[in-house]
Structure formats: structure tokens, C-alpha cells
Design a protein around this motif. Sequence first.
Motif, PDB file in Angstrom:
ATOM      1  N   PRO A 149       0.743  -0.646  -0.039  1.00  0.00           N
ATOM      2  CA  PRO A 149       0.411   0.016   0.245  1.00  0.00           C
ATOM      3  C   PRO A 149       1.209   1.223  -0.018  1.00  0.00           C
ATOM      4  CG  PRO A 149      -0.378  -0.691   2.590  1.00  0.00           C
ATOM      5  CD  PRO A 149       0.633  -1.885   1.030  1.00  0.00           C
ATOM      6  N   SER A 150       0.763   2.541  -0.011  1.00  0.00           N
ATOM      7  CA  SER A 150       0.603   3.519  -0.752  1.00  0.00           C
ATOM      8  C   SER A 150       0.267   4.730   0.744  1.00  0.00           C
ATOM      9  CB  SER A 150       1.328   4.245  -2.041  1.00  0.00           C
ATOM     10  OG  SER A 150       0.259   4.452  -2.012  1.00  0.00           O
ATOM     11  N   ILE A 151       1.143   5.407   1.153  1.00  0.00           N
ATOM     12  CA  ILE A 151       0.511   6.286   2.058  1.00  0.00           C
ATOM     13  C   ILE A 151       0.744   8.318   1.446  1.00  0.00           C
ATOM     14  CG2 ILE A 151       1.609   5.875   3.609  1.00  0.00           C
ATOM     15  CD1 ILE A 151       0.099   6.384   6.341  1.00  0.00           C
ATOM     16  N   LYS A 153       0.184  11.818   3.420  1.00  0.00           N
ATOM     17  CA  LYS A 153      -0.507  12.710   4.724  1.00  0.00           C
ATOM     18  C   LYS A 153       0.601  14.265   4.482  1.00  0.00           C
ATOM     19  CE  LYS A 153       2.894  11.633   8.889  1.00  0.00           C
ATOM     20  NZ  LYS A 153       3.842  10.582   9.190  1.00  0.00           N
ATOM     21  N   ILE A 174      -5.024   6.623   2.517  1.00  0.00           N
ATOM     22  CA  ILE A 174      -4.098   4.996   2.311  1.00  0.00           C
ATOM     23  C   ILE A 174      -4.851   4.712   0.731  1.00  0.00           C
ATOM     24  CG2 ILE A 174      -2.890   3.293   2.895  1.00  0.00           C
ATOM     25  CD1 ILE A 174      -4.303   4.155   5.971  1.00  0.00           C
ATOM     26  N   VAL A 186      -3.494  -4.005   6.770  1.00  0.00           N
ATOM     27  CA  VAL A 186      -3.104  -2.784   6.638  1.00  0.00           C
ATOM     28  C   VAL A 186      -2.176  -2.552   7.987  1.00  0.00           C
ATOM     29  CG1 VAL A 186      -2.862  -0.756   5.634  1.00  0.00           C
ATOM     30  CG2 VAL A 186      -3.852  -2.929   4.214  1.00  0.00           C
ATOM     31  N   CYS A 207     -11.091   2.924   8.119  1.00  0.00           N
ATOM     32  CA  CYS A 207     -10.432   1.943   6.763  1.00  0.00           C
ATOM     33  C   CYS A 207     -10.527   0.024   6.942  1.00  0.00           C
ATOM     34  CB  CYS A 207      -8.618   1.600   6.597  1.00  0.00           C
ATOM     35  SG  CYS A 207      -9.100   3.734   6.316  1.00  0.00           S
ATOM     36  N   SER A 232      -8.810   2.964  -1.728  1.00  0.00           N
ATOM     37  CA  SER A 232      -8.343   3.832  -0.877  1.00  0.00           C
ATOM     38  C   SER A 232      -9.158   4.048   0.143  1.00  0.00           C
ATOM     39  CB  SER A 232      -8.268   4.620  -1.956  1.00  0.00           C
ATOM     40  OG  SER A 232      -9.015   5.753  -2.281  1.00  0.00           O
ATOM     41  N   VAL A 253       3.213   2.638   5.708  1.00  0.00           N
ATOM     42  CA  VAL A 253       2.048   1.330   5.830  1.00  0.00           C
ATOM     43  C   VAL A 253       2.936   0.445   5.444  1.00  0.00           C
ATOM     44  CG1 VAL A 253       1.134   1.831   3.911  1.00  0.00           C
ATOM     45  CG2 VAL A 253      -0.262   1.400   5.665  1.00  0.00           C
TER      46      VAL A 253
END
Length: 258
Positions: A149-151, A153, A174, A186, A207, A232, A253
Motif C-alpha cells: 500500500p501507499s500512504i 499525509k 492510504i 494494512v 479503513c 483507498s 505503511v
Amino acid sequence: VDNIPITGCPRPILPTLSKAFSPTTIAENGASTLTFTFANPNASALTGVGFSDTLPTGLVINTPNGWSTSCSSGTFTGYSPSAVAGTTSFSVSGGTLSANAVCTASISVKGVSAGSYTNVSGSITSAETGPNTTSTGYGTASLTVVAPPSILKAFGTSAINLDGVNLTTLSFAISNPNLGTTLTGVAFTDSLPSGLVVDTYPTGSVCGGTVTVTAGSDTIELSGASLAAGGSCNFSINVRGTATGLKENVVTVTSTNG
């Protein structure tokens, strides 16, 4: 003189080849064992036995290559294997496979790019039969490589006053970059830099997982979340400053299958 019929020698039966990945799903840069099973169905040995395999783009032979074989001494002899780490080509050539023998050869394969891959080998061949171009002569196997996964913020504002009242949000977004795989488990742990603490926080499921955080603490944890393929999710927490200065906050993450 009696007429005596002359019969030719029967042509040997073609050798067979199959293969399989184990496991069939791996994380990006993870490894799977690719096992080839080949057999001689004849009551006599086959010579010059060999086959080759070119991995699809996105897969390479691992380092180390994990080469192994189940062929016992005398079952498959004189063969020459080639499995160069970091390349996409594997081959076995010039072997003698004894009568009615079945054995395996294995290599370790690394998934360097996310995607779903179907790997079809070249046909197995022998000096006595030539290549087996039927469905039993080609090994076919599939492997799925899953990206993490990518995050992202961001703080809601770039500056706040040190008065315990002027707060800002810390927002998390996310994403699952895989179009065919749900990411599970996750999670992340975010340790706020010195001088920032949690003020208020969400309750309940976030989530599809759980956020664990306490007002006044400097740690934010997400666990057990899930993201559908290509999906997402987002959530925000209020933070406040307890000391002046520039604050930089970094988090990573992960997921159990990516």
C-alpha cells in the motif's frame, strides 16, 4: 520361402513436463519456488533430455538461485542446468532420464514488479522422441506479485500557535495500487515528533481496521485494515503543539500480503 512380416521398432513415448509456483501469491520483491516435474513414461531410458524456460518481464531468478532437484543418483544423469541469478532464463540440457522415472527440478523466483504472470516453458525434448509439442510437453504456471500500500499525509495548516487551543488536523490517505488484489492487515505506527501530541481522535472502525491512540500521547496506530483492489481510505486526527519549532513527521505503511 515363407513371407515373414517385418515390424518396425515402436517410437518411444514423448517425455512430459509440468510446473508450479509455491506460493502462488507473493509480495513485491518476495520469492516463490518454481518446480518443474518431468517424466519418462517409457520402459527404456531417454537421452538428451532437456527443456528451457524464459520468465516473463517482472520476474527474475532469485539470488541465490535456490537450485535443487529430487532426481536420485542414476535417475537423471549427465545433465547440465543453467539458472543464473538475476536473469530470466532457466534450462536443463543433455540429461539421461531412466526408464519410468519421474523427478523434479526447482529454482527460486523473485517478483520485482507487481502484476499477474503466466509462465509457459519451452517444450521438453529427448534425442529419441524430439520435442513434445503437445499439451503435456509445456509447463504452465501462474504467479501474482502484490505491491504494498501507499500512504500520503498532511497537516491541515503549516503553522499553529502554542496556546493549546489552536489545533490542526493530521490527515492520512492510504491507497491500494493493485487492481486485482485486496490488501489485508494494512497497518502503520506513527510516532509524532517531539512537541506534537494527539488532541482528539476518531472512535470505532477506520479503513476496516482499528485506530489506537490516546489524547495527549504521541503515537498513532492503525491495525487490521483492508483495502479493496484499487481502493483507498482516509481519516484525520487533531494534533496540538507543546513546543515551538519545525516538526517533521514520517510514517511507513505495510500489509500482510503486500
